[in-house]
Design a protein around this motif. Sequence first.
Motif, PDB file in Angstrom:
ATOM      1  N   SER A   1       5.626  -0.807   6.984  1.00 57.73           N
ATOM      2  CA  SER A   1       5.086   0.453   6.901  1.00 57.73           C
ATOM      3  C   SER A   1       4.770   1.238   8.313  1.00 57.73           C
ATOM      4  CB  SER A   1       3.928   0.224   5.866  1.00 57.73           C
ATOM      5  OG  SER A   1       2.936  -0.620   6.729  1.00 57.73           O
ATOM      6  N   ASP A   2       4.764   2.446   8.244  1.00 58.07           N
ATOM      7  CA  ASP A   2       4.407   3.162   9.254  1.00 58.07           C
ATOM      8  C   ASP A   2       3.734   4.717   8.925  1.00 58.07           C
ATOM      9  OD1 ASP A   2       4.213   4.496  11.860  1.00 58.07           O
ATOM     10  OD2 ASP A   2       6.171   3.486  12.385  1.00 58.07           O
ATOM     11  N   ALA A   3       2.642   4.734   9.528  1.00 58.26           N
ATOM     12  CA  ALA A   3       1.712   6.030   9.173  1.00 58.26           C
ATOM     13  C   ALA A   3       2.184   6.987  10.039  1.00 58.26           C
ATOM     14  CB  ALA A   3       0.264   5.874   9.472  1.00 58.26           C
ATOM     15  N   THR A   4       3.252   7.020  10.737  1.00 53.65           N
ATOM     16  CA  THR A   4       3.973   8.119  11.400  1.00 53.65           C
ATOM     17  C   THR A   4       5.205   8.508  10.715  1.00 53.65           C
ATOM     18  OG1 THR A   4       2.560   7.317  13.422  1.00 53.65           O
ATOM     19  CG2 THR A   4       4.622   9.195  13.632  1.00 53.65           C
TER      20      THR A   4
ATOM     21  N   TYR B   1      13.045   3.558   1.464  1.00 48.86           N
ATOM     22  CA  TYR B   1      12.464   4.393   0.424  1.00 48.86           C
ATOM     23  C   TYR B   1      10.839   3.928   0.635  1.00 48.86           C
ATOM     24  CZ  TYR B   1      16.798   5.018  -1.900  1.00 48.86           C
ATOM     25  OH  TYR B   1      18.035   5.351  -2.326  1.00 48.86           O
ATOM     26  N   TYR B   2       9.804   4.873   0.363  1.00 50.69           N
ATOM     27  CA  TYR B   2       8.694   4.828   0.531  1.00 50.69           C
ATOM     28  C   TYR B   2       7.832   4.802  -1.038  1.00 50.69           C
ATOM     29  CZ  TYR B   2       9.322   6.052   5.258  1.00 50.69           C
ATOM     30  OH  TYR B   2       9.779   6.239   6.680  1.00 50.69           O
ATOM     31  N   PHE B   3       7.071   3.694  -0.982  1.00 47.57           N
ATOM     32  CA  PHE B   3       6.313   3.444  -2.225  1.00 47.57           C
ATOM     33  C   PHE B   3       5.099   4.389  -2.203  1.00 47.57           C
ATOM     34  CE2 PHE B   3       2.732   1.232  -4.164  1.00 47.57           C
ATOM     35  CZ  PHE B   3       3.309   0.945  -5.506  1.00 47.57           C
ATOM     36  N   LEU B   4       4.920   5.194  -3.366  1.00 44.45           N
ATOM     37  CA  LEU B   4       3.974   6.110  -3.682  1.00 44.45           C
ATOM     38  C   LEU B   4       3.088   5.849  -4.678  1.00 44.45           C
ATOM     39  CD1 LEU B   4       2.773   8.918  -2.895  1.00 44.45           C
ATOM     40  CD2 LEU B   4       4.401  10.011  -4.580  1.00 44.45           C
TER      41      LEU B   4
ATOM     42  N   TRP C   1       5.998  18.743   1.742  1.00 50.23           N
ATOM     43  CA  TRP C   1       4.725  18.579   2.163  1.00 50.23           C
ATOM     44  C   TRP C   1       3.833  17.713   1.652  1.00 50.23           C
ATOM     45  CZ3 TRP C   1       4.324  24.677   2.975  1.00 50.23           C
ATOM     46  CH2 TRP C   1       5.231  25.031   4.238  1.00 50.23           C
ATOM     47  N   PHE C   2       4.051  17.872   0.154  1.00 51.75           N
ATOM     48  CA  PHE C   2       3.021  17.084  -0.493  1.00 51.75           C
ATOM     49  C   PHE C   2       3.375  15.699  -0.743  1.00 51.75           C
ATOM     50  CE2 PHE C   2       2.229  15.485  -5.101  1.00 51.75           C
ATOM     51  CZ  PHE C   2       0.604  15.421  -4.882  1.00 51.75           C
ATOM     52  N   PHE C   3       4.529  15.265  -0.499  1.00 52.70           N
ATOM     53  CA  PHE C   3       4.853  13.867  -0.360  1.00 52.70           C
ATOM     54  C   PHE C   3       4.636  13.348   0.925  1.00 52.70           C
ATOM     55  CE2 PHE C   3       7.843  14.621  -4.326  1.00 52.70           C
ATOM     56  CZ  PHE C   3       7.019  14.341  -5.220  1.00 52.70           C
ATOM     57  N   SER C   4       4.993  13.987   1.603  1.00 47.69           N
ATOM     58  CA  SER C   4       4.661  13.512   3.201  1.00 47.69           C
ATOM     59  C   SER C   4       3.414  13.247   3.393  1.00 47.69           C
ATOM     60  CB  SER C   4       5.230  14.656   4.156  1.00 47.69           C
ATOM     61  OG  SER C   4       6.652  14.842   4.204  1.00 47.69           O
ATOM     62  N   TYR C   5       2.576  14.231   2.722  1.00 49.78           N
ATOM     63  CA  TYR C   5       0.876  14.055   3.007  1.00 49.78           C
ATOM     64  C   TYR C   5       0.291  12.770   2.409  1.00 49.78           C
ATOM     65  CZ  TYR C   5      -4.125  15.135   2.767  1.00 49.78           C
ATOM     66  OH  TYR C   5      -5.518  14.886   3.030  1.00 49.78           O
ATOM     67  N   LEU C   6       0.904  12.512   1.014  1.00 51.68           N
ATOM     68  CA  LEU C   6       0.555  11.296   0.490  1.00 51.68           C
ATOM     69  C   LEU C   6       0.845   9.991   1.017  1.00 51.68           C
ATOM     70  CD1 LEU C   6       0.840  12.573  -3.333  1.00 51.68           C
ATOM     71  CD2 LEU C   6      -1.162  12.498  -1.795  1.00 51.68           C
ATOM     72  N   VAL C   7       2.166  10.100   1.400  1.00 54.36           N
ATOM     73  CA  VAL C   7       2.883   8.672   1.966  1.00 54.36           C
ATOM     74  C   VAL C   7       2.396   8.406   3.336  1.00 54.36           C
ATOM     75  CG1 VAL C   7       4.933   7.845   2.996  1.00 54.36           C
ATOM     76  CG2 VAL C   7       4.970   9.006   0.479  1.00 54.36           C
TER      77      VAL C   7
ATOM     78  N   ILE D   1       0.557  -1.134  -0.051  1.00 50.96           N
ATOM     79  CA  ILE D   1      -0.066   0.153   0.318  1.00 50.96           C
ATOM     80  C   ILE D   1       0.782   1.183  -0.057  1.00 50.96           C
ATOM     81  CG2 ILE D   1      -1.982  -1.257   1.127  1.00 50.96           C
ATOM     82  CD1 ILE D   1      -0.938   0.155   3.846  1.00 50.96           C
ATOM     83  N   THR D   2       0.413   2.396  -0.262  1.00 48.82           N
ATOM     84  CA  THR D   2       0.935   3.679  -0.106  1.00 48.82           C
ATOM     85  C   THR D   2       1.586   3.756   1.035  1.00 48.82           C
ATOM     86  OG1 THR D   2      -0.574   4.666  -1.833  1.00 48.82           O
ATOM     87  CG2 THR D   2       0.742   6.112  -0.610  1.00 48.82           C
ATOM     88  N   GLY D   3       2.766   4.350   1.273  1.00 50.86           N
ATOM     89  CA  GLY D   3       3.534   4.287   2.386  1.00 50.86           C
ATOM     90  C   GLY D   3       4.520   2.982   2.738  1.00 50.86           C
ATOM     91  N   SER D   4       4.411   2.058   1.794  1.00 48.10           N
ATOM     92  CA  SER D   4       5.152   0.882   2.433  1.00 48.10           C
ATOM     93  C   SER D   4       6.582   1.174   2.163  1.00 48.10           C
ATOM     94  CB  SER D   4       4.842  -0.207   1.419  1.00 48.10           C
ATOM     95  OG  SER D   4       3.394  -0.750   1.574  1.00 48.10           O
TER      96      SER D   4
END
Length: 677
Positions: free
Chosen positions: A70-73, A22-25, A149-155, A2-5
Amino acid sequence: MITGSKLRAPEGFKGLTKDVEYYFLAGDGRANRARLVFFDEEGTTASLLTLSRPEFDLALTNGDLVECGSDATPPWLMAIRGISVDQLEKDRVRATKSYDEMVNKRYLAIAELVDHAEEILSNDNPESIINAHAANQSPSQNAARLRFWFFSYLVFGRSKWALMPKFDRCGRGKREQNADGQMLGRPPKSGRKSRSPATAEMQASILDGFIKYNDKTKSDAEIFGAVLVGEFGCVPFTTSTGNKKFYHPEGKPFPTKGQYDYYLGQAISTKAYRKARRGTSGARAKSGFVGSFSHDLVNVNQVVEFDGYNPKGKISGLLEGSAMDSACIVRGVCGQSGAVVALGFSENKETMEAYRMALFSMAISKVKFASLFGLTIRKEDWPTYGLPQNIVFDRGPGSTMGVPTRSEAVARDEMMSWLSRLELTPTHSGQSKATVESSHPRTKSDNDQPTHFHSSLNFVEICKRHILQAIYDNHASDAEGKMTPEMLDVGFSPTPHNIYKFYSDLGYDSGTEVTFDYAVREFLTPHPAHIKRSGVYFYGRKYNSSKLIDTSVFDRIALNGQIPVTAYVMTMCVRHIWIELEGVLYELDFVKPASVHPSSVDISLSDLQVLNENRLRGNAQLREEQPAILQDRNAQFLHATGKAWDSGTRKLGRPAKGGASERDAADQKRLMGKGND
């Protein structure tokens, strides 16, 4: 995936640094590419990396890229993970600006980018679009900061709190489009002062007026005129040149047609506007060929359909075992794979709490969800995870769960910001949720004499059975119609479970991860509870945990004192509850005495409330009976001895020890000795 993995390249791969996260977007699944984001350790910059989709898929298969959780924080906010924003605000000293204001400022800066995120990420050069957006701002924004900010919000869960500044930053002034009262954009042909800035109040009035005066039988011009007259108090007049215009008798501002169309388009999606203006049938006619329910989907968790059903048969009540209406089961089914990804329960009929429980089950690991009911499953049994971008509800209790607009999301703490669209089925469209409707278990019926089945299971046991039923359906249902040539080439049985896993493992997953604390606060039902010296009491039931004991909160409570707290509860099973203490959530377990039967652990909230009412009624009855019992005791003693229970006199000082007392002691000793003989 999922997004953020998080992904790592153990040996380095295509320019990726070895053993760096690296974070998957997840972007547009149709684009033949995969996007990865790298954040620096300081939490200040973000870099976007692009791989071709075949290259990315092959790297996952060969182990050149390894998923590592993954981690939502965000990593730079780990110091405040799990602590509520209210508690953080309380801990601040002489703060000139709240965290909410700081985060809102950043969110408003990227709001337009978020609205077009899929288009931006599917572009060949998304960073150039972001840079251009930053330069076009007034005043212009720092492009690197805006990208971060944009990538942090999406990930990180599409939550505005991912934009939280670090403690050594205080932010800048709030970026509001009309803070200085100046008009943006090109000047109007009729003069600079011929219109007014669209304030937040004006934007709200535009939306309220459209909702109030919208009529499918009227033209857009008629509705706009009705809004100006009815909502803004304007009056039409004829100019000296014979033209018709609007003016306000008191000189108050009102929107132009361009402002009306623009802000209405910001508040209402194109699809919702088309339905409002043309009706369901007219909107469907304009939408072209609809096709199958999944032909336009690319990712799992892209659209999830929800619906509730009532299994036939009666269940047993907890106290008397009498026949009761069965529980209502709310299922959420992935439109792409057909897998059951959400499960919620309520008593007798559909309720909002059942839909919220279903969303809670999606937001957390299914292993954790099953354990809350006392079930032990493996991650492979039910791997679905993540909140969907789009959900479909019928016009039942779930329809009250609204999706906030951009301004509402900022003003209301961005509740449900992970949700892009909530779709309600039309009243005359019986197949609008065919995917979930067809997934419900079926009960065979006949035309013989009516009978009913009285199950020996109670509410919680029925919930356990349907959890296992959902797992069975995912592993045993026939989903051959959803198989693609790529799946046939890999070769696996056509089940929803295998199809979901195939898409998710390759990154075709629109699920959004949120923290467990967020899921508890957002989806579970709050109830009052009290902390006493011996534990936490919830409707008379005792709960505790080792982590709560470690806080020494019980040492701070007086002998008969108590601390009121809020408890978050799954209404269909109160085996566990969660309380918030000083901004931190604690999971508590039911403290079961050894003499209590193990089955009493699994009861619903309504059963617990019934037991609590019986407990309170018993206490009241005891208080009423105690005086009569005491008087009956005194009467029996009087009848047996001829003396009152408390007969005698109270004298000052200590008892005298003279000759009389010695003779009485000797007589008593003789009598006692004689009695022993």
